[in-house]
Scaffold this motif. Structure first.
Motif, PDB file in Angstrom:
ATOM      1  N   ASP A 339       0.563  -1.364  -0.032  1.00  0.00           N
ATOM      2  CA  ASP A 339       0.052  -0.009   0.229  1.00  0.00           C
ATOM      3  C   ASP A 339       0.718   1.668   0.118  1.00  0.00           C
ATOM      4  O   ASP A 339      -0.108   2.252  -0.435  1.00  0.00           O
ATOM      5  CB  ASP A 339      -0.489   0.056   1.078  1.00  0.00           C
ATOM      6  N   TYR A 340       2.648   1.441   0.637  1.00  0.00           N
ATOM      7  CA  TYR A 340       2.816   1.826   0.711  1.00  0.00           C
ATOM      8  C   TYR A 340       3.615   2.976  -1.098  1.00  0.00           C
ATOM      9  O   TYR A 340       3.086   4.117  -0.707  1.00  0.00           O
ATOM     10  CB  TYR A 340       4.293   2.098   0.278  1.00  0.00           C
ATOM     11  N   LYS A 341       2.854   2.113  -2.040  1.00  0.00           N
ATOM     12  CA  LYS A 341       3.190   3.272  -3.676  1.00  0.00           C
ATOM     13  C   LYS A 341       1.494   3.625  -3.420  1.00  0.00           C
ATOM     14  O   LYS A 341       1.797   4.850  -4.371  1.00  0.00           O
ATOM     15  CB  LYS A 341       2.738   1.802  -4.341  1.00  0.00           C
ATOM     16  N   LEU A 342       0.763   3.561  -3.217  1.00  0.00           N
ATOM     17  CA  LEU A 342      -0.773   4.445  -3.470  1.00  0.00           C
ATOM     18  C   LEU A 342      -0.115   5.402  -2.576  1.00  0.00           C
ATOM     19  O   LEU A 342      -0.422   6.543  -3.103  1.00  0.00           O
ATOM     20  CB  LEU A 342      -1.946   3.405  -3.045  1.00  0.00           C
ATOM     21  N   LEU A 343      -0.021   5.102  -1.244  1.00  0.00           N
ATOM     22  CA  LEU A 343       0.414   6.692  -0.737  1.00  0.00           C
ATOM     23  C   LEU A 343       1.438   7.309  -0.941  1.00  0.00           C
ATOM     24  O   LEU A 343       0.765   8.733  -1.282  1.00  0.00           O
ATOM     25  CB  LEU A 343       0.117   5.857   1.080  1.00  0.00           C
ATOM     26  N   THR A 344       2.868   6.712  -1.481  1.00  0.00           N
ATOM     27  CA  THR A 344       3.686   7.605  -2.388  1.00  0.00           C
ATOM     28  C   THR A 344       2.369   8.672  -2.822  1.00  0.00           C
ATOM     29  O   THR A 344       3.025  10.017  -3.185  1.00  0.00           O
ATOM     30  CB  THR A 344       4.646   6.709  -3.015  1.00  0.00           C
ATOM     31  N   GLU A 345       1.636   8.010  -3.907  1.00  0.00           N
ATOM     32  CA  GLU A 345       1.329   8.446  -5.275  1.00  0.00           C
ATOM     33  C   GLU A 345       0.417  10.070  -5.336  1.00  0.00           C
ATOM     34  O   GLU A 345       0.783  11.044  -5.321  1.00  0.00           O
ATOM     35  CB  GLU A 345       0.280   7.592  -5.777  1.00  0.00           C
ATOM     36  N   VAL A 346      -0.493   9.824  -3.990  1.00  0.00           N
ATOM     37  CA  VAL A 346      -0.995  10.575  -2.758  1.00  0.00           C
ATOM     38  C   VAL A 346      -0.153  11.286  -2.927  1.00  0.00           C
ATOM     39  O   VAL A 346      -0.539  12.746  -3.185  1.00  0.00           O
ATOM     40  CB  VAL A 346      -1.878  10.552  -1.440  1.00  0.00           C
ATOM     41  N   ILE A 347       0.972  11.545  -1.883  1.00  0.00           N
ATOM     42  CA  ILE A 347       1.892  12.377  -1.125  1.00  0.00           C
ATOM     43  C   ILE A 347       1.923  13.309  -2.760  1.00  0.00           C
ATOM     44  O   ILE A 347       2.632  14.495  -2.278  1.00  0.00           O
ATOM     45  CB  ILE A 347       3.485  11.875  -0.466  1.00  0.00           C
ATOM     46  N   ASN A 348       2.541  12.685  -3.495  1.00  0.00           N
ATOM     47  CA  ASN A 348       2.940  13.284  -5.293  1.00  0.00           C
ATOM     48  C   ASN A 348       1.844  14.422  -6.053  1.00  0.00           C
ATOM     49  O   ASN A 348       2.600  15.327  -6.851  1.00  0.00           O
ATOM     50  CB  ASN A 348       3.617  12.457  -6.276  1.00  0.00           C
ATOM     51  N   ARG A 349       1.052  14.014  -5.725  1.00  0.00           N
ATOM     52  CA  ARG A 349      -0.504  14.928  -5.874  1.00  0.00           C
ATOM     53  C   ARG A 349       0.180  16.474  -6.111  1.00  0.00           C
ATOM     54  O   ARG A 349      -0.724  17.181  -6.697  1.00  0.00           O
ATOM     55  CB  ARG A 349      -1.553  14.428  -5.182  1.00  0.00           C
ATOM     56  N   SER A 350       0.845  16.828  -4.910  1.00  0.00           N
ATOM     57  CA  SER A 350       0.910  18.028  -4.305  1.00  0.00           C
ATOM     58  C   SER A 350       1.850  18.740  -3.393  1.00  0.00           C
ATOM     59  O   SER A 350       2.163  17.670  -2.462  1.00  0.00           O
ATOM     60  CB  SER A 350      -0.129  19.090  -4.204  1.00  0.00           C
ATOM     61  N   ASN A 351       2.267  19.560  -3.934  1.00  0.00           N
ATOM     62  CA  ASN A 351       3.452  20.478  -3.057  1.00  0.00           C
ATOM     63  C   ASN A 351       3.030  21.410  -1.554  1.00  0.00           C
ATOM     64  O   ASN A 351       3.742  21.945  -1.348  1.00  0.00           O
ATOM     65  CB  ASN A 351       4.486  20.836  -3.321  1.00  0.00           C
ATOM     66  N   ASP A 352       1.793  20.637  -2.084  1.00  0.00           N
ATOM     67  CA  ASP A 352       1.136  22.902  -1.166  1.00  0.00           C
ATOM     68  C   ASP A 352       1.496  21.996   0.156  1.00  0.00           C
ATOM     69  O   ASP A 352       0.833  20.710   1.033  1.00  0.00           O
ATOM     70  CB  ASP A 352      -0.696  22.529  -1.685  1.00  0.00           C
ATOM     71  N   TYR A 353       2.072  23.117   1.220  1.00  0.00           N
ATOM     72  CA  TYR A 353       1.912  22.694   2.997  1.00  0.00           C
ATOM     73  C   TYR A 353       0.446  22.658   2.495  1.00  0.00           C
ATOM     74  O   TYR A 353       0.443  21.542   4.054  1.00  0.00           O
ATOM     75  CB  TYR A 353       2.162  24.223   2.886  1.00  0.00           C
ATOM     76  N   GLU A 354      -0.074  23.065   2.712  1.00  0.00           N
ATOM     77  CA  GLU A 354      -2.154  22.634   3.660  1.00  0.00           C
ATOM     78  C   GLU A 354      -2.346  21.443   3.110  1.00  0.00           C
ATOM     79  O   GLU A 354      -3.048  20.644   3.750  1.00  0.00           O
ATOM     80  CB  GLU A 354      -2.899  23.790   2.823  1.00  0.00           C
ATOM     81  N   PHE A 355      -2.664  20.963   1.623  1.00  0.00           N
ATOM     82  CA  PHE A 355      -2.358  19.379   1.694  1.00  0.00           C
ATOM     83  C   PHE A 355      -1.697  18.528   1.680  1.00  0.00           C
ATOM     84  O   PHE A 355      -1.682  18.012   2.133  1.00  0.00           O
ATOM     85  CB  PHE A 355      -2.230  19.704  -0.277  1.00  0.00           C
ATOM     86  N   ILE A 356      -0.024  18.646   2.407  1.00  0.00           N
ATOM     87  CA  ILE A 356       1.094  18.404   2.980  1.00  0.00           C
ATOM     88  C   ILE A 356      -0.132  18.144   4.670  1.00  0.00           C
ATOM     89  O   ILE A 356      -0.039  16.840   4.981  1.00  0.00           O
ATOM     90  CB  ILE A 356       1.962  18.775   2.542  1.00  0.00           C
TER      91      ILE A 356
END
Length: 432
Positions: A339-356
């Motif tokens: 599942d780490y692959k899916l979670l990594t993809e989620v994190i890569n969706r944005s660099n915005d501090y609020e999103f992160i």
């Protein structure tokens, strides 16, 4: 030139996040002038939650000490301190830096701090600097604080000042009778008198410790009826007996009012619902009633259950929602290898501090409940995107406890903006 531009970009990215990488970059590149970026970090507190994290003055001061352009930076910070009106957390940080500058021999720091403090009585200026002024100038600092604060008290009789700041000074300076000094000064200055009278009238006393009673059904029921939300999601909900929890669950199942149902679900977000999860799943997978957070708390309540249906629901939402922060917690009890692959993809969706920041809660919960070495990729990625020092502590702890803390991140911990992270570095370095 391109290399220098990229190095400055990396430096400032780390400085804003508060990680130690920036300091290591500064050390490794003595010919690059980072002073303008250090000034930006000094006059603005870039932490995500300024109030919780506090001033980053200690962190920033390391850069200033190391910089070859130290005098330029000090002058720029003190100039900005005197002109800044509204940025409270930036002002607080600059005031802390002024104390460090003064103690290091920059005597103009005291003048600058006094200059800005005098402006506190002007309506358009944010109030700042009283604690730092007291540190720099002792009795004289207190008298100036008493005069400026006292002016406000004199003009606004309903306002008041508690004594804790003066009592703290007295405790640390037993050879000085600070109350006597204030009393003496109050005879000649009406503003100091207003301050002195107010702290005498509003003596600060430590609250007496009360014996903490066990959380009970009655307390939770009162919270549900009276909107005392803080109790409802407390970890102390685990103190309730199974019978008490079942009683609350039965009431939830018969409750018709959506607002009250939301409050019940707040409770079950921290204490597992004792019956079948399906009634909660029905709410979580439906539409959210207006003016409630019913679906959100239903999802939170489902995190305690392991079921194929919940996992399928979670994966579908995480894949298809641009920001799936509300659904990540469903993997707490339903995480599977890979599942780490899916979670990594989620994190890569944005660099915005609020999103992160919105997704870091779920990631931490997932990997605290599911310790695995495959946490390294997503947690390192979010570590390098996040400006929240408080959550960085938890990320570093998980990486360390699962034995995947990289040498690169470990080296950075020594110079992190957060003291708890620096403690982790020292403990690990000393083998404890």
């Amino acid at each position: 030139m391109t290399d220098t531009i990229e190095m400055k970009r990396q430096f400032f990215d780390s400085l804003k996040r508060g990680t130690g990488e920036a300091f290591l970059i500064l050390k490794a590149n003595p010919t690059i002038d980072f002073s303008d970026l250090i000034i930006k970090g000094a006059v603005t507190n870039y932490s995500y939650d300024n109030q919780s994290e506090g001033s980053r003055a200690n962190y920033i001061y390391r850069f200033i000490q190391r910089s070859k352009q130290k005098d330029k930076i000090v002058e720029a910070v003190l100039t900005k301190l005197q002109s800044e009106k509204n940025d409270y957390w930036g002002l607080d940080q600059m005031c802390d830096l002024a104390v460090k500058f003064y103690k290091a021999g920059h005597l103009g720091a005291k003048t600058a701090l006094y200059s800005r403090f005098e402006k506190n009585s002007l309506k358009e200026y944010e109030f700042c600097g009283q604690d730092q002024l007291i540190v720099i100038d002792g009795i004289n600092g207190i008298l100036k604080v008493a005069e400026i604060v006292g002016k406000t008290l004199f003009e606004n009789p309903d306002d008041y000042e508690e004594s804790w700041r003066i009592d703290y000074f007295q405790k640390r300076h037993k050879s000085i009778d600070i109350y006597a000094e204030l009393k003496k000064a109050s005879t000649k200055n009406k503003y100091i008198k207003a301050y002195y009278d107010s702290i005498l009238k509003n003596k600060w006393i430590l609250p007496r410790r009360r014996k903490i009673k066990r959380f009970t059904y009655e307390l939770i029921k009162e919270s549900i009826e009276n909107k005392r939300y803080g109790f409802l999601s407390s970890k102390r909900n685990n103190e309730l007996t199974e019978n008490e929890v079942e009683k609350i669950a039965n009431e939830f199942l018969t409750e018709k009012d959506n607002i009250k149902k939301e409050r019940y679900l707040r409770f079950f977000s921290s204490r597992k619902f004792p019956f079948d999860y399906k009634p909660i799943f029905q709410i979580a997978s439906g539409k959210n009633p207006k003016k409630t957070r019913l679906v959100e708390y239903a999802i939170e309540s489902l995190k305690h259950f392991k079921a194929d249906k919940i996992r399928e629901f979670a994966i579908e939402k995480i894949k298809n929602k641009k920001n799936p922060s509300d659904y990540l917690c469903l993997l707490v009890s339903n995480y599977k290898k890979g599942d780490y692959k899916l979670l990594t993809e989620v994190i890569n969706r944005s660099n915005d501090y609020e999103f992160i920041h919105s997704i870091v809660f779920g990631l931490i919960e997932i990997y605290q409940a599911n310790p695995t070495k495959e946490c390294q990729e997503p947690l390192e990625l979010i570590y390098n995107k996040m400006n929240c020092g408080l959550h960085r502590i938890e990320i570093v702890e998980i990486l360390n406890e699962t034995n995947v803390l990289s040498d690169k991140i470990f080296e950075e911990l020594e110079f992190d903006s957060d003291d708890e992270i620096r403690k982790i570095y020292r403990r690990k370095k000393n083998g404890r």
